[in-house]
Design an enzyme around this catalytic site. Structure first.
Site, PDB file in Angstrom:
ATOM      1  N   HIS A   1       0.850  -1.203   0.000  1.00  0.00           N
ATOM      2  CA  HIS A   1       0.000   0.000   0.000  1.00  0.00           C
ATOM      3  C   HIS A   1       0.879   1.245   0.000  1.00  0.00           C
ATOM      4  CE1 HIS A   1      -4.134  -1.582   1.572  1.00  0.00           C
ATOM      5  NE2 HIS A   1      -3.651  -2.313   0.594  1.00  0.00           N
TER       6      HIS A   1
ATOM      7  N   TYR B   1      -8.875   5.492   7.981  1.00  0.00           N
ATOM      8  CA  TYR B   1      -8.983   5.787   9.416  1.00  0.00           C
ATOM      9  C   TYR B   1      -9.972   6.952   9.535  1.00  0.00           C
ATOM     10  CZ  TYR B   1      -4.522   3.277  10.283  1.00  0.00           C
ATOM     11  OH  TYR B   1      -3.523   2.334  10.387  1.00  0.00           O
TER      12      TYR B   1
ATOM     13  N   PRO C   1      -3.330   0.226  18.927  1.00  0.00           N
ATOM     14  CA  PRO C   1      -3.105  -0.225  17.553  1.00  0.00           C
ATOM     15  C   PRO C   1      -3.245   0.848  16.472  1.00  0.00           C
ATOM     16  CG  PRO C   1      -5.218  -1.024  18.378  1.00  0.00           C
ATOM     17  CD  PRO C   1      -4.538  -0.349  19.522  1.00  0.00           C
TER      18      PRO C   1
ATOM     19  N   LYS D   1       1.712  -0.359  15.006  1.00  0.00           N
ATOM     20  CA  LYS D   1       3.125  -0.470  15.362  1.00  0.00           C
ATOM     21  C   LYS D   1       3.485  -1.710  16.197  1.00  0.00           C
ATOM     22  CE  LYS D   1       4.921   2.904  13.291  1.00  0.00           C
ATOM     23  NZ  LYS D   1       4.494   2.300  12.031  1.00  0.00           N
TER      24      LYS D   1
ATOM     25  N   TYR E   1       4.740   6.344  10.147  1.00  0.00           N
ATOM     26  CA  TYR E   1       3.834   5.249   9.780  1.00  0.00           C
ATOM     27  C   TYR E   1       4.576   4.167   9.000  1.00  0.00           C
ATOM     28  CZ  TYR E   1      -0.569   2.938   8.630  1.00  0.00           C
ATOM     29  OH  TYR E   1      -1.587   2.013   8.534  1.00  0.00           O
TER      30      TYR E   1
HETATM   31  P1  RFL Z   1       2.076 -12.432  21.242  1.00  0.00           P
HETATM   32  O1  RFL Z   1       1.576 -12.425  19.866  1.00  0.00           O
HETATM   33  O2  RFL Z   1       1.150 -12.096  22.352  1.00  0.00           O
HETATM   34  O3  RFL Z   1       2.710 -13.875  21.494  1.00  0.00           O
HETATM   35  C1  RFL Z   1       3.117 -14.300  22.786  1.00  0.00           C
HETATM   36  C2  RFL Z   1       3.096 -15.818  22.808  1.00  0.00           C
HETATM   37  O4  RFL Z   1       3.538 -16.260  24.117  1.00  0.00           O
HETATM   38  C3  RFL Z   1       2.663 -17.276  24.588  1.00  0.00           C
HETATM   39  N1  RFL Z   1       2.715 -17.295  26.055  1.00  0.00           N
HETATM   40  C4  RFL Z   1       3.364 -18.223  26.769  1.00  0.00           C
HETATM   41  N2  RFL Z   1       4.076 -19.304  26.383  1.00  0.00           N
HETATM   42  C5  RFL Z   1       4.621 -20.055  27.378  1.00  0.00           C
HETATM   43  N3  RFL Z   1       4.434 -19.803  28.707  1.00  0.00           N
HETATM   44  C6  RFL Z   1       3.725 -18.729  29.116  1.00  0.00           C
HETATM   45  N4  RFL Z   1       3.556 -18.476  30.409  1.00  0.00           N
HETATM   46  C7  RFL Z   1       3.165 -17.888  28.136  1.00  0.00           C
HETATM   47  N5  RFL Z   1       2.392 -16.773  28.187  1.00  0.00           N
HETATM   48  C8  RFL Z   1       2.141 -16.426  26.928  1.00  0.00           C
HETATM   49  C9  RFL Z   1       1.295 -16.888  24.038  1.00  0.00           C
HETATM   50  O5  RFL Z   1       0.395 -17.985  23.988  1.00  0.00           O
HETATM   51  C10 RFL Z   1       1.679 -16.366  22.649  1.00  0.00           C
HETATM   52  O6  RFL Z   1       1.671 -17.391  21.681  1.00  0.00           O
HETATM   53  O7  RFL Z   1       3.343 -11.454  21.410  1.00  0.00           O
HETATM   54  P2  RFL Z   1       4.517 -11.094  20.363  1.00  0.00           P
HETATM   55  O8  RFL Z   1       5.068 -12.341  19.733  1.00  0.00           O
HETATM   56  O9  RFL Z   1       5.436 -10.180  21.089  1.00  0.00           O
HETATM   57  O10 RFL Z   1       3.789 -10.303  19.182  1.00  0.00           O
HETATM   58  C11 RFL Z   1       3.221  -9.030  19.398  1.00  0.00           C
HETATM   59  C12 RFL Z   1       2.032  -8.814  18.469  1.00  0.00           C
HETATM   60  O11 RFL Z   1       1.151  -9.916  18.632  1.00  0.00           O
HETATM   61  C13 RFL Z   1       1.287  -7.500  18.758  1.00  0.00           C
HETATM   62  O12 RFL Z   1       2.193  -6.454  19.062  1.00  0.00           O
HETATM   63  C14 RFL Z   1       0.414  -7.020  17.571  1.00  0.00           C
HETATM   64  O13 RFL Z   1      -0.605  -7.941  17.297  1.00  0.00           O
HETATM   65  C15 RFL Z   1      -0.219  -5.647  17.835  1.00  0.00           C
HETATM   66  N6  RFL Z   1      -1.152  -5.214  16.789  1.00  0.00           N
HETATM   67  C16 RFL Z   1      -0.677  -4.640  15.611  1.00  0.00           C
HETATM   68  N7  RFL Z   1       0.649  -4.502  15.391  1.00  0.00           N
HETATM   69  C17 RFL Z   1       1.118  -4.010  14.203  1.00  0.00           C
HETATM   70  O14 RFL Z   1       2.348  -3.903  14.038  1.00  0.00           O
HETATM   71  N8  RFL Z   1       0.266  -3.635  13.173  1.00  0.00           N
HETATM   72  C18 RFL Z   1      -1.087  -3.734  13.312  1.00  0.00           C
HETATM   73  O15 RFL Z   1      -1.802  -3.457  12.353  1.00  0.00           O
HETATM   74  C19 RFL Z   1      -1.609  -4.209  14.589  1.00  0.00           C
HETATM   75  N9  RFL Z   1      -2.936  -4.342  14.776  1.00  0.00           N
HETATM   76  C20 RFL Z   1      -2.529  -5.365  16.964  1.00  0.00           C
HETATM   77  C21 RFL Z   1      -3.407  -4.913  15.929  1.00  0.00           C
HETATM   78  C22 RFL Z   1      -3.059  -5.953  18.136  1.00  0.00           C
HETATM   79  C23 RFL Z   1      -4.433  -6.105  18.273  1.00  0.00           C
HETATM   80  N10 RFL Z   1      -4.900  -6.733  19.456  1.00  0.00           N
HETATM   81  C24 RFL Z   1      -5.921  -7.685  19.515  1.00  0.00           C
HETATM   82  C25 RFL Z   1      -4.155  -6.582  20.707  1.00  0.00           C
HETATM   83  C26 RFL Z   1      -4.768  -5.035  16.079  1.00  0.00           C
HETATM   84  C27 RFL Z   1      -5.296  -5.602  17.242  1.00  0.00           C
HETATM   85  C28 RFL Z   1      -6.793  -5.675  17.345  1.00  0.00           C
HETATM   86  C1  PHB Z   2      -5.564  -4.326  10.950  1.00  0.00           C
HETATM   87  O1  PHB Z   2      -5.769  -4.543   9.748  1.00  0.00           O
HETATM   88  O2  PHB Z   2      -5.820  -5.175  11.835  1.00  0.00           O
HETATM   89  C2  PHB Z   2      -5.035  -3.005  11.379  1.00  0.00           C
HETATM   90  C3  PHB Z   2      -4.623  -2.097  10.416  1.00  0.00           C
HETATM   91  C4  PHB Z   2      -4.134  -0.863  10.812  1.00  0.00           C
HETATM   92  C5  PHB Z   2      -4.070  -0.540  12.150  1.00  0.00           C
HETATM   93  C6  PHB Z   2      -4.461  -1.458  13.117  1.00  0.00           C
HETATM   94  C7  PHB Z   2      -4.948  -2.694  12.728  1.00  0.00           C
HETATM   95  O3  PHB Z   2      -3.623   0.689  12.514  1.00  0.00           O
END
Ligand code: RFL
Ligand code: PHB
Length: 389
Positions: A72, A200, A292, A296, A384
């Protein structure tokens, strides 16, 4: 059992670290509390910075992303019926890749399967021990049997609620936190995206985001008050609200359909300092959370893993601890810049009724300034697409 590095958590941080260490001949074992299907069922991030795309290439897991991901060059900010396009490519020369976290994780899992890597799923009661000395170890239970792994380093990649940060003695860690009075209600649905880029929106009813996972799978979010029960929102009510908040142009084009996933994520800014305690490191969501809005979280996890993998590879390859010693401060310098940007995007685009009319006026003038100033747009775009590692 003995290995060089034990990684706790098989999310994107843990699997990417394990993949990069393996490529450089460093032995590691990954311990994950859940099973692979559960890990893959968590619908999260969708936008990858160029720096993360480059890392996935270096890790040898970028083939499917380049085939199926959607590059994008910009996105739109909608306020009421006014639309402002952020020309990321024109302003910075860089773009972002729309490719879901689930797909990144699946590609990493497949690479681990292909080389028969040691990833232990369903590991219960994972406990990091003795990381303040030279002989750390990790214990865990699997099928009712307790196991112990001796190692040189423990990497806590176990997310915000993991055991690693919780194992650090009281007083050794400082936590900085801001909790927002709202969350994002997200839905995933097999409908055509409303636009070829993300939208957004800041509307009087609250924030909304139109995103996507592919040309036939859309991801939408709306701002809801903290504590909202997801079951109170029918699919129909969500689509209606999206049409209101995203503006008339999007409403006219929006395809609607049944949701295949629906959940609420609370919004929080959080940083733990430092990210190293003796021979235990924290990386990804274990060490920090961003709201989110700036997309990032996953990208920051990748930059942590960049610094940490470099440090560990240098430790084994060049017998130098300079990289592992510098990990916490190098990672934190970048983390705080992403925290600032994510807080700023959140502040610009959400409704904060409790902050009153003065705050609303400042928000409006911030938006007007962004619309009128190429310098302001460049600041947004540079952040971004991702600051350099
Ligand atoms: P995770 O993905 O939480 O993985 C951690 C893993 O550790 C396991 N775990 C354990 N294992 C063993 N023993 C224990 N005691 C444990 N406790 C936990 C868990 O089961 C899991 O498998 O962390 P990680 O790897 O650091 O990754 C981080 C990302 O998941 C997170 O930062 C992003 O998803 C945030 N996020 C976004 N980030 C972006 O860069 N771009 C985006 O567009 C974006 N959109 C989002 C998001 C996060 C969202 N939510 C739901 C929080 C959108 C949403 C809605
Ligand atoms: C997503 O597609 O889940 C998404 C995209 C952009 C954001 C956050 C989440 O800023």
């Amino acid at each position: 059992m003995r290995t060089q590095v034990v990684i706790i958590g098989a999310g994107p941080s843990g699997l990417l670290l394990s993949q990069l260490l393996h490529k450089s001949g460093v032995d590691c074992v990954v311990l994950e509390r859940r099973d692979p299907d559960y890990v893959l069922s968590r619908i999260r991030a969708g936008v990858l910075e160029q720096g993360m795309v480059d890392m996935l290439e270096r890790a040898g897991v970028s083939e499917r992303m380049h085939k199926e991901g959607l590059p994008h060059d910009g996105f739109t900010i909608a306020v009421g019926d006014n639309r402002l396009r952020m020309d990321l490519k024109g302003l910075t020369g860089k773009n972002v890749m729309v490719y879901g976290q689930t797909e990144v994780t699946k590609d990493l899992m497949d690479a681990h399967d292909a080389r028969d890597a040691e990833v232990i799923y369903d590991a219960e009661n994972v406990t990091p021990l003795d990381f303040d000395g030279d002989n750390p170890r990790v214990t865990y239970e699997k099928d009712g049997v307790t196991h112990e792994i001796a190692c040189d380093f423990i990497c806590g990649c176990d997310g915000f609620h993991g055991v690693s940060r919780a194992s650090v003695p009281d007083g050794a860690v400082t936590e900085y936190e801001k909790v927002y009075p709202f969350g994002w209600l997200g839905i995933l649905s097999y409908v055509k995206p409303v636009d070829h880029e993300l939208i957004y929106a800041n509307h009087a009813n609250g924030f909304a985001l139109a995103s996507m996972r592919s040309d036939i799978l859309s991801r939408y979010y709306i701002q809801v008050p903290a504590g909202t029960d997801v079951n109170k929102w029918s699919d129909e009510a969500i689509w209606n609200e999206l049409k209101i908040r995203l503006g008339a142009e999007a409403a006219a084009k929006m395809e609607t359909g049944p949701s295949i996933e629906k959940s609420i994520a609370p919004l929080r800014s959080f940083v733990a300092e430092p990210l190293r305690f003796g021979r235990l490191f924290l990386a990804g969501d274990a060490g920090h959370i961003v709201p989110p809005t700036g997309a990032k979280g996953l990208n920051l996890a990748a930059s942590d893993i960049h610094y940490l993998s470099e440090g560990l590879i240098e430790f084994y390859g060049e017998k130098s601890s300079a990289g592992v010693d510098a990990y916490s401060s190098r990672a934190l310098a970048r983390i705080w810049k992403a925290e600032r940007f994510s807080w700023w995007m959140t502040t610009l685009l959400h409704q904060f009724p409790e902050l009153g009319a003065f705050n609303a006026k400042i928000q409006q003038s911030e938006m007007d300034y962004l619309a009128s100033s190429k310098a302001a747009q460049t600041v947004l775009a540079e952040n971004y697409v991702g600051l350099p590692f």
